[in-house]
Design a protein around this motif. Structure first.
Motif, short mmCIF file in Angstrom:
data_model
loop_
_atom_site.label_atom_id
_atom_site.label_comp_id
_atom_site.label_asym_id
_atom_site.label_seq_id
_atom_site.Cartn_x
_atom_site.Cartn_y
_atom_site.Cartn_z
N GLN A 212 -26.67 56.14 29.91
CA GLN A 212 -25.70 55.80 29.00
C GLN A 212 -25.38 54.68 27.52
O GLN A 212 -24.81 55.36 26.59
CB GLN A 212 -24.47 56.10 30.03
N ARG A 213 -25.43 54.28 28.63
CA ARG A 213 -25.46 52.39 27.92
C ARG A 213 -26.91 52.27 27.13
O ARG A 213 -27.76 51.20 28.41
CB ARG A 213 -24.92 51.78 28.14
N MET A 217 -29.64 48.90 29.73
CA MET A 217 -30.43 49.26 30.63
C MET A 217 -31.84 48.91 29.69
O MET A 217 -32.69 48.63 30.87
CB MET A 217 -30.77 50.50 30.41
N ALA A 220 -31.68 45.58 31.62
CA ALA A 220 -31.99 45.78 33.08
C ALA A 220 -33.50 45.79 33.62
O ALA A 220 -33.85 45.23 34.59
CB ALA A 220 -30.90 47.22 33.58
N ALA A 227 -38.03 40.13 37.38
CA ALA A 227 -37.75 39.88 39.07
C ALA A 227 -39.28 40.29 39.84
O ALA A 227 -39.90 39.33 40.60
CB ALA A 227 -36.53 40.87 39.09
N ALA B 192 -32.31 44.77 43.98
CA ALA B 192 -31.95 45.51 42.75
C ALA B 192 -31.24 47.06 43.15
O ALA B 192 -30.21 46.95 42.54
CB ALA B 192 -33.01 45.43 41.51
N GLU B 196 -27.45 48.31 42.69
CA GLU B 196 -27.37 49.81 41.72
C GLU B 196 -26.77 50.92 42.89
O GLU B 196 -26.03 51.91 42.05
CB GLU B 196 -29.31 50.44 41.65
N ALA B 224 -33.34 40.03 39.46
CA ALA B 224 -33.40 41.29 40.25
C ALA B 224 -31.73 42.23 40.36
O ALA B 224 -31.40 43.05 40.48
CB ALA B 224 -33.89 41.66 41.94
N GLU B 226 -29.09 40.55 38.68
CA GLU B 226 -28.93 41.24 37.24
C GLU B 226 -29.73 42.52 36.95
O GLU B 226 -28.23 43.35 36.33
CB GLU B 226 -29.29 39.99 36.70
N ALA B 227 -30.94 42.34 37.48
CA ALA B 227 -30.98 44.00 36.94
C ALA B 227 -30.66 45.31 37.19
O ALA B 227 -30.21 46.28 36.91
CB ALA B 227 -32.29 43.41 37.36
N GLY B 228 -30.21 44.68 38.58
CA GLY B 228 -29.35 45.71 39.71
C GLY B 228 -28.17 46.53 38.66
O GLY B 228 -27.27 47.40 38.21
N LEU B 230 -27.18 45.69 35.84
CA LEU B 230 -27.04 46.37 34.84
C LEU B 230 -27.34 47.36 34.65
O LEU B 230 -26.53 48.33 33.97
CB LEU B 230 -28.05 45.26 33.91
N ALA B 231 -27.86 47.30 35.45
CA ALA B 231 -28.16 49.51 35.59
C ALA B 231 -27.21 50.05 36.23
O ALA B 231 -27.10 50.92 35.76
CB ALA B 231 -29.73 49.56 36.77
N LEU B 233 -24.40 49.10 35.30
CA LEU B 233 -23.45 49.65 34.03
C LEU B 233 -23.63 50.37 33.70
O LEU B 233 -22.93 51.08 32.80
CB LEU B 233 -23.17 47.92 33.60
N ALA B 234 -24.65 50.41 33.05
CA ALA B 234 -25.71 51.49 32.14
C ALA B 234 -25.88 52.86 31.91
O ALA B 234 -25.73 53.41 31.02
CB ALA B 234 -27.17 50.72 32.37
N GLY B 235 -25.31 53.36 33.69
CA GLY B 235 -25.58 54.23 33.93
C GLY B 235 -26.87 55.12 34.16
O GLY B 235 -27.46 55.36 32.95
#
Lengths: 251, 251, 251, 251
Positions: A212-213, A217, A220, A227, B192, B196, B224, B226-228, B230-231, B233-235
């Motif tokens: 979606q974004r 991503m 991410a 990581a 992560a 998610e 990890a 942060e990555a999870g 962001l993912a 939130l990214a959809g």
């Protein structure tokens, strides 16, 4: 610094991006920047290298290397031809060999892929084949002279992640060339897992371009690959059936 | 900025560290720094707040907040008593309630935990209970006034990761207080994944402190989480049974 | 013969059937026969024991024992009341305690369930509680005097199977009363797995009654429970990372 | 009756047994009887058809058909040679083609296997190849004229079950010849799952011959294969994220 090497070329980023699936070149551009990628694959059958305003322009501007792929090929012969056209058009002898067995699953054909790899290696190419998660095929391709192997986690675009981590581990043990997890990544934890299993890099496209974004991503995925790589190097705790108190040992 | 809030206090880091299991205070100190954590839990039964050179000194120096926990308690009464001692000694009315059912698995006792939570909330505490991955219990604890819930991924120290992601998702849907994944994390992809699934934060200790290289694993966990996040939130893309070509849509 | 015992009563079949979800009493009747079950649970809030032509008639005719359950209750008080009505109406002091936390997930409420179990045991009931897959709660309920524990594999009617086999194994290790896998079974392999993990019996309803061909699925479940039980008793081979040739040892 | 057919021959039992791994011929004999199998594979490189008291005598006495296999071969040439020797010695043109890539994992080599299959089909053999769980390779082998495909669940003798059910489903969709799950089965639920995924039969050896009680495990596998097959035919309920009450619809 923790760089990785394919056929003598080293890369700082372990995230390889595909360029397919983005809603626009602008979105792709921003996602590529956020991903930190240094290597990108482009489908030679779907791009016109001479046309201005193509994805190749974006990559040139960003200074991202191009790994042409043979997506859309169904036979070894097609893949060989496509690789040669790519070499001429882009001036690179690197190629990601992708020979597809059927339109619905887009799964790679092991027989045609092996045939194409042998012929292209004989012709001086640096070959990175896209394959199923088959340790025996990976070993055969290494013996044939491939510079890396690119097993799938699950079918292209499925977002199903790594369906068989055990197979990926066996591939990592079976070959000494870099293993690049390719296809199936859906989210950040999938990418981290690939690195923890011992892959040298992760390749993905739609997980970012169709999120979606996309830009978020891409960030991410960048963090996830870092990581997972750090965790691999850090040496994880063993898995235990039972609990172990975390507190007693602390002063 | 993407901060998260428990009971009115906000935190920039979504990684909460336990302090148990480190081979030395020096190692712990460096791991805490690498993790970027702003909140740490300490077992009140195993620390002497007045002794110099304790883990509390390390935390004070680093400016990391302390969340006392009741590890080692087997009854609601013990937990209540321990929480009160912590409040007096550390000057905080926050407490991670941990009431254990047996020594071998260290699994939390839902009945005693609920009892302790009710009593401590009545006594003015901000209560964060450590629980099994039970959505119904999580909802009951929210209704009782808990400020967050801390379900396990798998038994403490097992490194088995999140054995039942479906339950964690159901907990995230069931409550509106923050869900903090606690216990069982073994490696970066586990952390992560927790994010998610919709957790607001991840709590871990031995995955870092007993890794072969704790500082590096702390950095892995930081990335990890942060990555999870962001993912999430990214959809992410949907999961599909079949492949979807990534290339056709690209210009 | 391989019978199993709850509170002094023994059963030849390890498949316990629920009666909900069948399109008609005729279909239910044939499915019950095909399943070979000797024990069936009936929701007291949804059946009128005095009405002719009810599910109870079917069970009486087949000679299948009835285990009344408290489905539809949301508090311990409701469950206690329902159990007492069942005892009067059906002349049994056995009860499957089911106290639900919310309508959407139908997950059992551990606090109310424990409370109801204690009160019903004090009142002379033989109590079989439906619970989440929580080993600590299972142990508490055994200590309180329950005759068996009935953990879920996944939410009622979800067909998601056993989401957390590790938890079911921990429950089997934690208690010495029979563990009956209840809820979530979708297909035969789920039932076989439950028995392999050490459960004494499997309870299911919609997996059979809402299958496309209920009678055939009932036969499948019967065979699956037998298969899983036999496999448990047979002592399976260990899991290995690598292959082991099967042929060399053969003469 | 629910028989299945390979190349015009029909079988009542869907359990195919290997003969390797048994502690003695007597144990093997009883296990074969308990399994109800009608087809058994024998490694031609490890049996002397002319020697009395061999495994072939046991099979003859039991009236169980023999499917010779090429276990121990590392190249297509070896496999072709072995198949021809088997044809002469046993008077059958059926062969299970097994070409191994390395000693440690015993994983099948897709390139050599495909080559051997093509050559043996040209020579009039009925070929059943043992392969990785690769849908594209399965399709290629069907197109080449194989009578069935035999994908692994996990490495031979590992007991890891079906590591990638999704791949097995894709193979079942990809080909119209029978899919026989081969290798990796550890316990009854694995065999049931194979049938639920749409396999026509299950092949196993050490899961029975090296179980603590082989005869009992053979009976377990027999029931499990029947259970899985019945469940497949019965049409399972869909998987749902949320619960669905089982009781309301019942009269």
């Amino acid at each position: 610094e923790d760089r990785f090497t394919i056929a003598g070329r080293t890369f700082g980023s372990r995230l390889i991006m595909g360029t397919g699936g983005a809603p626009s070149l602008e979105v792709l551009d921003r996602a590529l920047a956020a991903s930190g990628t240094e290597l990108t694959t482009v489908a030679m059958r779907r791009v016109d290298p001479s046309a201005p305003g193509s994805v190749l322009d974006v990559l040139r501007r960003r200074g991202i290397a191009v790994l042409p792929n043979t997506a859309g090929c169904y036979t070894a012969g097609d893949a060989v031809l496509t690789a040669r056209l790519a070499r001429e058009a882009l001036g690179t002898n690197w190629v990601k060999v992708e020979v597809i067995n059927d339109e619905r699953t887009l799964l790679p054909d092991p027989i045609e892929t092996f045939d194409a790899a042998e012929r292209l290696i004989a012709d001086g190419f640096v070959v990175l084949p896209y394959i199923g998660d088959d340790p025996a095929l990976a070993r055969r391709l290494e013996q044939a002279g491939c510079a890396a192997v690119m097993p799938l986690g699950s079918p292209i675009g499925s977002g199903l992640g790594i369906r068989n981590p055990h197979s990926i581990e066996l591939i990592v043990e079976a070959v000494s060339v870099p293993v690049i997890l390719d296809a199936g990544i859906g989210t950040a934890s999938d990418a981290a897992l690939a690195m923890e299993l011992g892959c040298e890099a992760v390749m993905l496209a739609t997980a970012v371009t169709r999120a979606q974004r996309p830009e978020r991503m891409a960030a991410a995925m960048r963090s996830a690959v870092e990581a997972g790589r750090l965790a691999r190097l850090a040496g994880r705790i063993p898995r235990r059936r039972y609990a172990e108190a975390s507190s007693p040992l602390t002063p």
